[in-house]
Design a protein around this motif. Structure first.
Motif, PDB file in Angstrom:
ATOM      1  N   ARG A 172      53.654 -30.878 -21.914  1.00  0.00           N
ATOM      2  CA  ARG A 172      53.012 -31.337 -23.153  1.00  0.00           C
ATOM      3  C   ARG A 172      52.335 -30.139 -23.804  1.00  0.00           C
ATOM      4  N   ILE A 173      52.150 -30.213 -25.102  1.00  0.00           N
ATOM      5  CA  ILE A 173      51.469 -29.181 -25.871  1.00  0.00           C
ATOM      6  C   ILE A 173      50.838 -29.849 -27.089  1.00  0.00           C
ATOM      7  N   HIS A 174      49.580 -29.551 -27.364  1.00  0.00           N
ATOM      8  CA  HIS A 174      48.880 -30.210 -28.483  1.00  0.00           C
ATOM      9  C   HIS A 174      47.621 -29.427 -28.802  1.00  0.00           C
ATOM     10  N   ARG A 175      47.028 -29.758 -29.922  1.00  0.00           N
ATOM     11  CA  ARG A 175      45.734 -29.204 -30.312  1.00  0.00           C
ATOM     12  C   ARG A 175      44.608 -29.959 -29.595  1.00  0.00           C
ATOM     13  N   ALA A 176      43.500 -29.277 -29.375  1.00  0.00           N
ATOM     14  CA  ALA A 176      42.336 -29.941 -28.791  1.00  0.00           C
ATOM     15  C   ALA A 176      41.820 -31.016 -29.727  1.00  0.00           C
ATOM     16  N   LEU A 177      41.339 -32.088 -29.146  1.00  0.00           N
ATOM     17  CA  LEU A 177      40.869 -33.197 -29.970  1.00  0.00           C
ATOM     18  C   LEU A 177      39.542 -32.878 -30.653  1.00  0.00           C
ATOM     19  N   SER A 178      38.690 -32.131 -29.976  1.00  0.00           N
ATOM     20  CA  SER A 178      37.367 -31.827 -30.545  1.00  0.00           C
ATOM     21  C   SER A 178      37.407 -30.516 -31.309  1.00  0.00           C
ATOM     22  N   ARG A 179      36.586 -30.476 -32.345  1.00  0.00           N
ATOM     23  CA  ARG A 179      36.466 -29.257 -33.148  1.00  0.00           C
ATOM     24  C   ARG A 179      35.523 -28.268 -32.458  1.00  0.00           C
ATOM     25  N   PRO A 180      35.731 -26.970 -32.627  1.00  0.00           N
ATOM     26  CA  PRO A 180      34.773 -25.990 -32.077  1.00  0.00           C
ATOM     27  C   PRO A 180      33.449 -26.063 -32.820  1.00  0.00           C
ATOM     28  N   LYS A 181      32.411 -25.447 -32.221  1.00  0.00           N
ATOM     29  CA  LYS A 181      31.095 -25.474 -32.850  1.00  0.00           C
ATOM     30  C   LYS A 181      31.103 -24.772 -34.197  1.00  0.00           C
ATOM     31  N   ASN A 182      31.897 -23.720 -34.302  1.00  0.00           N
ATOM     32  CA  ASN A 182      32.044 -23.034 -35.580  1.00  0.00           C
ATOM     33  C   ASN A 182      33.159 -23.719 -36.366  1.00  0.00           C
ATOM     34  N   PRO A 183      32.847 -24.410 -37.449  1.00  0.00           N
ATOM     35  CA  PRO A 183      33.892 -25.141 -38.180  1.00  0.00           C
ATOM     36  C   PRO A 183      34.945 -24.242 -38.812  1.00  0.00           C
ATOM     37  N   ASP A 184      34.668 -22.950 -38.926  1.00  0.00           N
ATOM     38  CA  ASP A 184      35.646 -22.047 -39.530  1.00  0.00           C
ATOM     39  C   ASP A 184      36.739 -21.636 -38.553  1.00  0.00           C
ATOM     40  N   LEU A 185      36.528 -21.885 -37.259  1.00  0.00           N
ATOM     41  CA  LEU A 185      37.524 -21.518 -36.252  1.00  0.00           C
ATOM     42  C   LEU A 185      38.538 -22.641 -36.059  1.00  0.00           C
ATOM     43  N   PRO A 186      39.785 -22.293 -35.747  1.00  0.00           N
ATOM     44  CA  PRO A 186      40.798 -23.324 -35.513  1.00  0.00           C
ATOM     45  C   PRO A 186      40.604 -23.968 -34.148  1.00  0.00           C
ATOM     46  N   ARG A 187      41.206 -25.123 -33.986  1.00  0.00           N
ATOM     47  CA  ARG A 187      41.144 -25.807 -32.697  1.00  0.00           C
ATOM     48  C   ARG A 187      42.032 -25.094 -31.680  1.00  0.00           C
ATOM     49  N   ASP A 188      41.634 -25.204 -30.418  1.00  0.00           N
ATOM     50  CA  ASP A 188      42.420 -24.593 -29.350  1.00  0.00           C
ATOM     51  C   ASP A 188      43.737 -25.351 -29.166  1.00  0.00           C
ATOM     52  N   VAL A 189      44.723 -24.639 -28.654  1.00  0.00           N
ATOM     53  CA  VAL A 189      46.003 -25.237 -28.286  1.00  0.00           C
ATOM     54  C   VAL A 189      46.036 -25.342 -26.770  1.00  0.00           C
ATOM     55  N   ILE A 190      46.245 -26.552 -26.257  1.00  0.00           N
ATOM     56  CA  ILE A 190      46.290 -26.805 -24.813  1.00  0.00           C
ATOM     57  C   ILE A 190      47.719 -27.201 -24.452  1.00  0.00           C
ATOM     58  N   LEU A 191      48.265 -26.533 -23.457  1.00  0.00           N
ATOM     59  CA  LEU A 191      49.638 -26.830 -23.029  1.00  0.00           C
ATOM     60  C   LEU A 191      49.703 -26.877 -21.518  1.00  0.00           C
ATOM     61  N   LYS A 192      50.641 -27.653 -21.030  1.00  0.00           N
ATOM     62  CA  LYS A 192      50.865 -27.777 -19.586  1.00  0.00           C
ATOM     63  C   LYS A 192      52.290 -27.318 -19.286  1.00  0.00           C
ATOM     64  N   LEU A 193      52.394 -26.268 -18.487  1.00  0.00           N
ATOM     65  CA  LEU A 193      53.683 -25.753 -18.058  1.00  0.00           C
ATOM     66  C   LEU A 193      54.190 -26.550 -16.860  1.00  0.00           C
ATOM     67  N   HIS A 194      55.504 -26.656 -16.774  1.00  0.00           N
ATOM     68  CA  HIS A 194      56.088 -27.426 -15.681  1.00  0.00           C
ATOM     69  C   HIS A 194      55.962 -26.679 -14.354  1.00  0.00           C
ATOM     70  N   TYR A 195      55.993 -25.358 -14.401  1.00  0.00           N
ATOM     71  CA  TYR A 195      55.910 -24.548 -13.181  1.00  0.00           C
ATOM     72  C   TYR A 195      54.596 -23.753 -13.205  1.00  0.00           C
ATOM     73  N   PRO A 196      53.705 -24.001 -12.254  1.00  0.00           N
ATOM     74  CA  PRO A 196      52.417 -23.290 -12.251  1.00  0.00           C
ATOM     75  C   PRO A 196      52.554 -21.776 -12.078  1.00  0.00           C
ATOM     76  N   GLU A 197      53.606 -21.326 -11.361  1.00  0.00           N
ATOM     77  CA  GLU A 197      53.742 -19.883 -11.166  1.00  0.00           C
ATOM     78  C   GLU A 197      54.043 -19.158 -12.468  1.00  0.00           C
ATOM     79  N   VAL A 198      54.688 -19.844 -13.405  1.00  0.00           N
ATOM     80  CA  VAL A 198      54.941 -19.244 -14.716  1.00  0.00           C
ATOM     81  C   VAL A 198      53.622 -19.032 -15.448  1.00  0.00           C
ATOM     82  N   ARG A 199      52.724 -19.959 -15.293  1.00  0.00           N
ATOM     83  CA  ARG A 199      51.400 -19.817 -15.924  1.00  0.00           C
ATOM     84  C   ARG A 199      50.696 -18.569 -15.423  1.00  0.00           C
TER      85      ARG A 199
END
Length: 323
Positions: A172-199
C-alpha cells in the motif's frame, strides 16, 4: 426546811462539784492513752472532725484534713487521665506502625507495578515498530505529485539500480491522514514494501547520497516508527548532538536503546539519565537543544460588511458587521 437537811444538801453539792472535773480528767487521760497506743494511720482514718470544737488546733487539723482530701483527689484524677491518655497513645502508635508497614508494602507493590507497566509499554512499542518493519516514510514530496506509485518506484530504482522489478511491489502507498504542524509543508507519504529487506537496502542507499535523485532537495526518506519511539528520540536530542559533535557513531536499537562506543568501550543506554551519566564520565558535555521553529500564525480574517447592492461598505475592516 430543817437546818440538818440544808447542811446535808450543801455537802452533796460540794461533792458533786469536786467529782465532775475529776471525771473529765480521767476521760481525757484515757483518750490520750488510746491515741498514743493507736497508729497514726488508724488515728487519721478514725478521727472525725467535731463541728462544735472551734479551738485553733482543731480548726488547723480540719484545714489540714480538707487539703489532704482535696490534694489526693486532685492527684488521683489526672493520674487516671494520664494513664488513659498513655494507653490511647500506645494504641495510636501501634496503629501507625501497622499503617507504616502497609504503606511500605503498597509502595513496593506500586514500584513493581510501575516496572511491569514500563516493561509492557516497551513490549507494545516494540510490537508496533515490528508491525511497521517494512514501512517507509517519505517527507517533503510536494502535494502536486499525485501518481505516488510511479514517482516512488522511479526514485527507488535510481537509488538501487541493481534492484529487480519483482522485488519492489508495494502492499500500500498513501499520504498521511494528518497534516503537519506547519501548514506550508506537504503531508508525508507512507508506504509498505512487500519485502522488508528491500526497505533496508533503500534506507542504506539513501544515507549514502547527499540528495535524492529525480526529486526536490526537500525530499527525505525515513523509517516509519511508532510515535512513542519518535518522542523518546526527541528527548535524546542533546545526547545525539553531543555524540555528533565528538564524531562518535551511534545506532538506535529495538526495543528502544542507543548504542555507541567511547574510547573503545561499548555503551548501550535506554534512558536519558543513563546516557547523561555515561557522557559525564567520559567528560563529554551535553549540547543544548536548539529551539524548534515556531509555527507560523494564521492571518486573521477581515470582516467586511456588504450592503444590499453587493458592495463593501465603508465600515473599517477587521470588525464584524452589526447583527
Amino acid at each position: 426546811m430543817p437546818r440538818s437537811q440544808q447542811k446535808k444538801k450543801h455537802h452533796l453539792t460540794q461533792r458533786l462539784s469536786q467529782s465532775i472535773p475529776d471525771l473529765f480528767r480521767t476521760s481525757s487521760r484515757s483518750k490520750m492513752a488510746a491515741s498514743r497506743s493507736s497508729s497514726p494511720v488508724e488515728h487519721s482514718e478514725e478521727e472525725t472532725p467535731d463541728p462544735g470544737d472551734l479551738t485553733p488546733a482543731s480548726m488547723f487539723r480540719n484545714i489540714q484534713r480538707m487539703f489532704r482530701t482535696e490534694l489526693t483527689k486532685a492527684v488521683t484524677d489526672p493520674s487516671s487521665q494520664l494513664q488513659e491518655l498513655g494507653q490511647r497513645v500506645a494504641d495510636t502508635e501501634a496503629r501507625v506502625d501497622d499503617l507504616a508497614e502497609a504503606v511500605e508494602a503498597d509502595k513496593k507493590e506500586l514500584e513493581d507495578h510501575s516496572s511491569q507497566l514500563q516493561a509492557l509499554e516497551l513490549k507494545l512499542e516494540d510490537l508496533e515498530n515490528r508491525s511497521r518493519r517494512a514501512n517507509l516514510r517519505i517527507r517533503g514530496l510536494p502535494e502536486e505529485v499525485t501518481d505516488l506509485t510511479k514517482t516512488i518506484t522511479s526514485l527507488f530504482f535510481e537509488l538501487v539500480p541493481h534492484l529487480e522489478p519483482e522485488m519492489l511491489p508495494f502492499d500500500r502507498i498513501h499520504r498521511a491522514l494528518s497534516r503537519p504542524k506547519n501548514p506550508d509543508l506537504p503531508r508525508d507519504v507512507i508506504l509498505k514494501l512487500h519485502y522488508p529487506e528491500v526497505r533496508d537496502m533503500i534506507l542504506q542507499a539513501a544515507r549514502n547520497v547527499t540528495a535524492l535523485p529525480g526529486v526536490p532537495a526537500t525530499v527525505h526518506i525515513y523509517s516509519d516508527l511508532a510515535p512513542s519511539t519518535l518522542a523518546r528520540r526527541r528527548d535524546f536530542r542533546p545526547v545525539i548532538l553531543a555524540l555528533q559533535k565528538e564524531g562518535i557513531r551511534y545506532r538506535w536499537g529495538f526495543p528502544f536503546s542507543l548504542s555507541f562506543q567511547i574510547k573503545g568501550h561499548s555503551h548501550t543506554v535506554r534512558t536519558y539519565s543513563e546516557a547523561q551519566e555515561v557522557l559525564t564520565r567520559a567528560r563529554i558535555p551535553l549540547v543544548d537543544q536548539p529551539p524548534l521553529p515556531q509555527r507560523p500564525s494564521r492571518a486573521s480574517r477581515a470582516w467586511t460588511p456588504v450592503g444590499k447592492d453587493g458592495r463593501a461598505s465603508k465600515q473599517q475592516k477587521g470588525t464584524r458587521p452589526p447583527i
